[in-house]
Design a protein around this motif. Sequence first.
Motif, PDB file in Angstrom:
ATOM      1  N   LYS A  31       0.510  -0.918   0.443  1.00  0.00           N
ATOM      2  CA  LYS A  31      -0.515   0.513   0.472  1.00  0.00           C
ATOM      3  C   LYS A  31       1.224   1.360   0.142  1.00  0.00           C
ATOM      4  N   THR A  32       0.584   2.076  -0.674  1.00  0.00           N
ATOM      5  CA  THR A  32       1.862   3.203  -1.221  1.00  0.00           C
ATOM      6  C   THR A  32       0.422   4.876  -1.396  1.00  0.00           C
ATOM      7  N   THR A  33       0.618   5.298  -2.058  1.00  0.00           N
ATOM      8  CA  THR A  33       0.106   7.002  -2.952  1.00  0.00           C
ATOM      9  C   THR A  33       0.902   6.765  -4.086  1.00  0.00           C
TER      10      THR A  33
ATOM     11  N   PHE B 174      -6.420   1.255  -6.910  1.00  0.00           N
ATOM     12  CA  PHE B 174      -6.465   2.698  -6.522  1.00  0.00           C
ATOM     13  C   PHE B 174      -7.742   3.243  -5.882  1.00  0.00           C
ATOM     14  N   LYS B 175      -7.729   4.142  -5.177  1.00  0.00           N
ATOM     15  CA  LYS B 175      -8.920   4.471  -4.664  1.00  0.00           C
ATOM     16  C   LYS B 175      -8.943   6.263  -4.451  1.00  0.00           C
TER      17      LYS B 175
ATOM     18  N   PRO C  95     -10.137   9.919  -3.724  1.00  0.00           N
ATOM     19  CA  PRO C  95     -10.260  10.684  -2.584  1.00  0.00           C
ATOM     20  C   PRO C  95     -11.832  11.351  -3.330  1.00  0.00           C
TER      21      PRO C  95
ATOM     22  N   ASN D 139     -14.316   8.007  -3.533  1.00  0.00           N
ATOM     23  CA  ASN D 139     -13.853   7.481  -1.939  1.00  0.00           C
ATOM     24  C   ASN D 139     -14.094   5.670  -3.043  1.00  0.00           C
TER      25      ASN D 139
ATOM     26  N   GLU E 250      -4.621   6.827  -3.139  1.00  0.00           N
ATOM     27  CA  GLU E 250      -4.670   5.518  -2.529  1.00  0.00           C
ATOM     28  C   GLU E 250      -4.130   4.609  -3.134  1.00  0.00           C
TER      29      GLU E 250
ATOM     30  N   TYR F  11      -2.572  -0.100  -3.807  1.00  0.00           N
ATOM     31  CA  TYR F  11      -2.653  -1.089  -3.653  1.00  0.00           C
ATOM     32  C   TYR F  11      -1.794  -1.767  -4.269  1.00  0.00           C
TER      33      TYR F  11
ATOM     34  N   GLY G  83      -7.375  -2.848  -1.599  1.00  0.00           N
ATOM     35  CA  GLY G  83      -8.279  -2.228  -1.535  1.00  0.00           C
ATOM     36  C   GLY G  83      -9.827  -2.769  -1.815  1.00  0.00           C
TER      37      GLY G  83
END
Length: 416
Positions: A105-107, A276-277, A279, A282, A327, A329, A376
Amino acid sequence: MRTIIYAITILAISLWGCKNQSSQDKHTHSATETHAGHDHSHEGHNHEHEGHDHEHETAEEHAGHNHESKATKHSDEIIFPKAQAAKTTFEVREIQPASFNQVVKTTGQVLAAPGDEAVIVATSNGVVSFSSNKLTEGTKVQKGQSLFQISSKDIAEGDYYTKVKATYEAAKASYDRAEALVKDKIISQKEFESTKLEFENAKTAYNAVSNNKTAKGVSVNAPINGHMKNILVKEGEYITVGQPLATVSQNQRLVLRAEVSQRYYNAMQSVKSANFKTPYDNKVYSLEDLNGRLLSFGKTSNENSFFIPVSFEFDNKGEVIPGSFVEVYLISSPIENTLSIPVSALTNEMGIYYVYVQIDEEGYRKQEVALGANNGKEVQIIKGLHPGDRVVTQGAYQVKMASASGAIPHGHSHEH
């Protein structure tokens, strides 16, 4: 003689009185004994009755003990009626061991793919105006559509178009004259080539503005189909040649760029996809569903950073905004024979995660779980669940609210 008769009479009366007294005493004693016997019998009856009361009380205590035991047995049961579940997006799933994947998990950031964007620049100096008052960021545009007008009529330095045209016409006249002179060898070939170069440059500048000349000035058009990603100037602003005015994006392909800590470098060898999520909604997107592919991952990191870049390319179906931070994954090597549940099944209380396990048709039990990898969408369960458990995967919040109103409603019973 009279005296003798009197004495006999007194004696008779005495004897009769003694007899009568004896009879009364006997009657009194008998009555007393009879009453005492009745009391004794009554006491015995009371004793039996007391024994009966004791026996009855024991049965009630026993019944109370059973009731308490039964209540204790179901004290953790939450009732969520089927009728109430039917009104929500409620779902229960039986979990079984299956393959899962290690997750890093990272950004990261979503960027436009190379060649998917075009920057619009000014073709002349002057004051810019919008061709339409409806031109805003996000507006859909067509190739060749006029977006801006640049005018320099009222500027002290003079009208840009007029100056370019005059320069072109002068350069053309010099070129035509030099072309005749070079044939007669009146001027050198080098001088002719210099004149020709000046003419070509003037011609290019003139064509750039003359083809788009309008009554309002010089028109600047959209180079590709797409939408306005951003507008970099304001109405009435003075701009110069080459200054960026806006960006048009097709948004057909996007790039997901993730920054990964160096400690996960070895895991990068097995990364093939990612989720990926965003913002703003969501929502978790899967690159497998968006025709995504791995472009590259850095072999080294920047000297000012401890992170390694990893890039993916994917189709944009109109829901992802380029430039947004997300975010990420990263999906790595598989984990076989493991339990996993949807993230929607989890509830969080004070940092502890719980799920709701179905124990009968309308009964549920709150269960603490320990989590592993999270991509995720699904999360690995390390502890707390067993194969075959039926877990609430949609509507866990509604079951949680039902638990707040008490475990088992009055009049509800279950046979197990």
